[in-house]
Design a protein around this motif. Structure first.
Motif, PDB file in Angstrom:
ATOM      1  N   PHE A 221      82.818  83.916  50.902  1.00 22.38           N
ATOM      2  CA  PHE A 221      82.807  84.176  49.462  1.00 22.38           C
ATOM      3  C   PHE A 221      84.073  84.939  49.060  1.00 22.38           C
ATOM      4  N   VAL A 222      84.433  84.851  47.787  1.00 30.03           N
ATOM      5  CA  VAL A 222      85.554  85.613  47.244  1.00 30.03           C
ATOM      6  C   VAL A 222      85.093  86.326  45.979  1.00 30.03           C
ATOM      7  N   GLY A 223      85.671  87.500  45.719  1.00 32.56           N
ATOM      8  CA  GLY A 223      85.325  88.250  44.522  1.00 32.56           C
ATOM      9  C   GLY A 223      86.072  87.715  43.315  1.00 32.56           C
ATOM     10  N   VAL A 224      85.334  87.456  42.223  1.00 28.14           N
ATOM     11  CA  VAL A 224      85.951  86.837  41.048  1.00 28.14           C
ATOM     12  C   VAL A 224      85.792  87.658  39.769  1.00 28.14           C
ATOM     13  N   GLN A 225      84.871  88.616  39.753  1.00 29.45           N
ATOM     14  CA  GLN A 225      84.661  89.432  38.552  1.00 29.45           C
ATOM     15  C   GLN A 225      84.308  90.854  38.958  1.00 29.45           C
ATOM     16  N   LEU A 226      84.596  91.804  38.065  1.00 29.36           N
ATOM     17  CA  LEU A 226      84.120  93.174  38.211  1.00 29.36           C
ATOM     18  C   LEU A 226      83.260  93.466  36.991  1.00 29.36           C
ATOM     19  N   ARG A 227      82.022  93.879  37.221  1.00 29.91           N
ATOM     20  CA  ARG A 227      81.061  94.035  36.135  1.00 29.91           C
ATOM     21  C   ARG A 227      80.460  95.433  36.174  1.00 29.91           C
ATOM     22  N   GLU A 228      80.411  96.082  35.005  1.00 30.12           N
ATOM     23  CA  GLU A 228      79.788  97.400  34.931  1.00 30.12           C
ATOM     24  C   GLU A 228      78.279  97.243  34.970  1.00 30.12           C
ATOM     25  N   ILE A 229      77.626  98.101  35.730  1.00 28.43           N
ATOM     26  CA  ILE A 229      76.173  98.032  35.873  1.00 28.43           C
ATOM     27  C   ILE A 229      75.521  98.661  34.649  1.00 28.43           C
ATOM     28  N   ALA A 230      74.722  97.886  33.943  1.00 23.45           N
ATOM     29  CA  ALA A 230      74.100  98.342  32.699  1.00 23.45           C
ATOM     30  C   ALA A 230      73.168  99.525  32.966  1.00 23.45           C
ATOM     31  N   GLY A 231      73.258 100.519  32.104  1.00 25.91           N
ATOM     32  CA  GLY A 231      72.354 101.652  32.185  1.00 25.91           C
ATOM     33  C   GLY A 231      72.660 102.650  33.274  1.00 25.91           C
ATOM     34  N   PHE A 232      73.786 102.472  33.937  1.00 24.46           N
ATOM     35  CA  PHE A 232      74.134 103.387  35.033  1.00 24.46           C
ATOM     36  C   PHE A 232      75.098 104.430  34.499  1.00 24.46           C
ATOM     37  N   ARG A 233      74.585 105.587  34.127  1.00 28.19           N
ATOM     38  CA  ARG A 233      75.380 106.589  33.435  1.00 28.19           C
ATOM     39  C   ARG A 233      76.349 107.281  34.389  1.00 28.19           C
ATOM     40  N   ALA A 234      77.521 107.636  33.841  1.00 33.28           N
ATOM     41  CA  ALA A 234      78.585 108.211  34.661  1.00 33.28           C
ATOM     42  C   ALA A 234      78.136 109.474  35.388  1.00 33.28           C
ATOM     43  N   GLN A 235      77.310 110.303  34.720  1.00 36.88           N
ATOM     44  CA  GLN A 235      76.919 111.562  35.348  1.00 36.88           C
ATOM     45  C   GLN A 235      75.957 111.357  36.519  1.00 36.88           C
ATOM     46  N   GLN A 236      75.420 110.135  36.676  1.00 34.07           N
ATOM     47  CA  GLN A 236      74.528 109.857  37.791  1.00 34.07           C
ATOM     48  C   GLN A 236      75.294 109.397  39.030  1.00 34.07           C
ATOM     49  N   ARG A 237      76.593 109.191  38.887  1.00 35.77           N
ATOM     50  CA  ARG A 237      77.355 108.587  39.979  1.00 35.77           C
ATOM     51  C   ARG A 237      77.964 109.644  40.888  1.00 35.77           C
ATOM     52  N   SER A 238      77.842 109.453  42.191  1.00 35.49           N
ATOM     53  CA  SER A 238      78.572 110.310  43.122  1.00 35.49           C
ATOM     54  C   SER A 238      80.050 109.951  43.087  1.00 35.49           C
ATOM     55  N   ASP A 239      80.350 108.720  42.780  1.00 36.48           N
ATOM     56  CA  ASP A 239      81.710 108.234  42.601  1.00 36.48           C
ATOM     57  C   ASP A 239      81.649 107.294  41.401  1.00 36.48           C
ATOM     58  N   TYR A 240      82.596 107.390  40.475  1.00 37.63           N
ATOM     59  CA  TYR A 240      82.527 106.561  39.271  1.00 37.63           C
ATOM     60  C   TYR A 240      82.479 105.081  39.614  1.00 37.63           C
ATOM     61  N   ALA A 241      83.069 104.688  40.749  1.00 30.37           N
ATOM     62  CA  ALA A 241      83.042 103.287  41.171  1.00 30.37           C
ATOM     63  C   ALA A 241      81.631 102.798  41.446  1.00 30.37           C
ATOM     64  N   ASP A 242      80.680 103.712  41.654  1.00 30.47           N
ATOM     65  CA  ASP A 242      79.282 103.320  41.861  1.00 30.47           C
ATOM     66  C   ASP A 242      78.727 102.536  40.682  1.00 30.47           C
ATOM     67  N   GLY A 243      79.318 102.701  39.523  1.00 32.79           N
ATOM     68  CA  GLY A 243      78.798 102.052  38.333  1.00 32.79           C
ATOM     69  C   GLY A 243      79.287 100.630  38.125  1.00 32.79           C
ATOM     70  N   PHE A 244      79.963 100.050  39.130  1.00 26.67           N
ATOM     71  CA  PHE A 244      80.478  98.690  39.015  1.00 26.67           C
ATOM     72  C   PHE A 244      79.997  97.835  40.179  1.00 26.67           C
ATOM     73  N   GLU A 245      79.959  96.533  39.936  1.00 25.95           N
ATOM     74  CA  GLU A 245      79.635  95.593  41.004  1.00 25.95           C
ATOM     75  C   GLU A 245      80.638  94.454  40.986  1.00 25.95           C
ATOM     76  N   VAL A 246      80.910  93.928  42.185  1.00 24.87           N
ATOM     77  CA  VAL A 246      81.785  92.773  42.336  1.00 24.87           C
ATOM     78  C   VAL A 246      80.935  91.522  42.312  1.00 24.87           C
ATOM     79  N   VAL A 247      81.320  90.549  41.493  1.00 25.34           N
ATOM     80  CA  VAL A 247      80.632  89.265  41.433  1.00 25.34           C
ATOM     81  C   VAL A 247      81.394  88.298  42.332  1.00 25.34           C
ATOM     82  N   PHE A 248      80.666  87.656  43.247  1.00 24.04           N
ATOM     83  CA  PHE A 248      81.285  86.768  44.246  1.00 24.04           C
ATOM     84  C   PHE A 248      80.974  85.310  43.948  1.00 24.04           C
ATOM     85  N   SER A 249      81.908  84.465  44.343  1.00 26.20           N
ATOM     86  CA  SER A 249      81.735  83.030  44.237  1.00 26.20           C
ATOM     87  C   SER A 249      82.108  82.405  45.579  1.00 26.20           C
ATOM     88  N   GLY A 250      81.492  81.274  45.898  1.00 24.22           N
ATOM     89  CA  GLY A 250      81.764  80.638  47.185  1.00 24.22           C
ATOM     90  C   GLY A 250      82.054  79.161  47.054  1.00 24.22           C
TER      91      GLY A 250
END
Length: 250
Positions: A221-250
């Motif tokens: 698979f390869v990563g094709v999109q970066l998407r913010e996770i809905a409802g995941f507030r910044a203050q809940q993150r140990s790292d701000y990157a926790d609030g994003f997910e990579v969308v993969f395509s194959g």
């Protein structure tokens, strides 16, 4: 001159103001400002492994036969730059073709890298990273010397990942580079921009889930999109990157 116009400059003490800028190729005489801006960025990193610093000698090698640097100036002050580098076909450290599985000498000779990108914090939000990428990629295509364009980016650097994906790259693998720093290797084919990748997204993995991403890369698979996770507030993150997910395509 590459581009002129206006930018917004943000200051903690005042509202945003519009200022004139010019974008141009950098020369040797601009190197002191390049090194100074690199130090500003290094001093403000949330994680010290987000950026691989360059020595002045290595930065200088990007100007001339081995590459070019695009810079943005406001009142003669450098506020952003993007490095482009033409690695040697035998350079296993900097020729990222090795990392994405290119094998022939002919292919490895046709690899170019987007290297460092720095934007002063006062000028973020102006899409300068993306705009410099557009100009750099357009120039590389017009040169007709390169087929393969690669770059590295920390999996925790959601800002730069988003810009690279918007600039036409896909995430091809995850490697340890630069004395132990974890890096995504991103790629685009300058001759065939679609690169043969299925555009339909299939799976998503949190940006900080390194093992989950490695598993998908192993499965082709390869990563094709970066998407913010809905409802995941910044203050809940140990790292701000926790609030994003990579969308993969194959």
């Amino acid at each position: 001159m590459i581009e002129i116009g206006t930018l917004k400059r943000w200051s903690p003490a005042s509202e945003a103001e519009e200022v004139a800028f010019e974008m141009r190729d950098l020369e040797q005489s601009d190197l002191p400002q390049v090194m100074a801006l690199q130090e500003v960025i290094l001093g403000r990193l949330s994680r010290k492994d987000l950026l691989e610093s360059f020595s002045r000698a290595f930065m200088e090698s990007h100007i001339g036969a081995r590459g070019f640097i695009i810079g943005v100036f406001v009142q003669k002050r450098l506020v952003a730059f993007r490095n482009v580098y033409f690695p040697d076909a035998n350079d296993r450290e900097w020729n990222l073709g090795y990392d994405i599985g290119l094998e022939s000498h002919a292919d490895l000779k046709q690899v170019a890298n987007l290297q460092m990108i720095c934007v002063h914090p006062d000028f973020r939000g102006n899409s300068l990273g993306w705009r410099m990428n557009v100009h750099a990629i357009d120039r590389l295509r017009r040169m007709r010397r390169f087929t393969h364009l690669c770059a590295t980016v920390s999996p925790y650097n959601y800002w730069n990942i988003r810009i690279l994906l918007k600039s036409g790259f896909t995430i091809r693998t995850l490697k340890t580079k630069y004395n132990g720093k974890l890096r995504h290797i991103v790629y685009q084919n300058l001759v065939r921009p679609s690169g043969g990748v299925d555009a339909n997204p299939h799976l998503s993995v949190r940006l900080t889930d390194i093992d989950g991403q490695r598993d998908l890369f192993r499965r082709g698979f390869v990563g094709v999109q970066l998407r913010e996770i809905a409802g995941f507030r910044a203050q809940q993150r140990s790292d701000y990157a926790d609030g994003f997910e990579v969308v993969f395509s194959g």
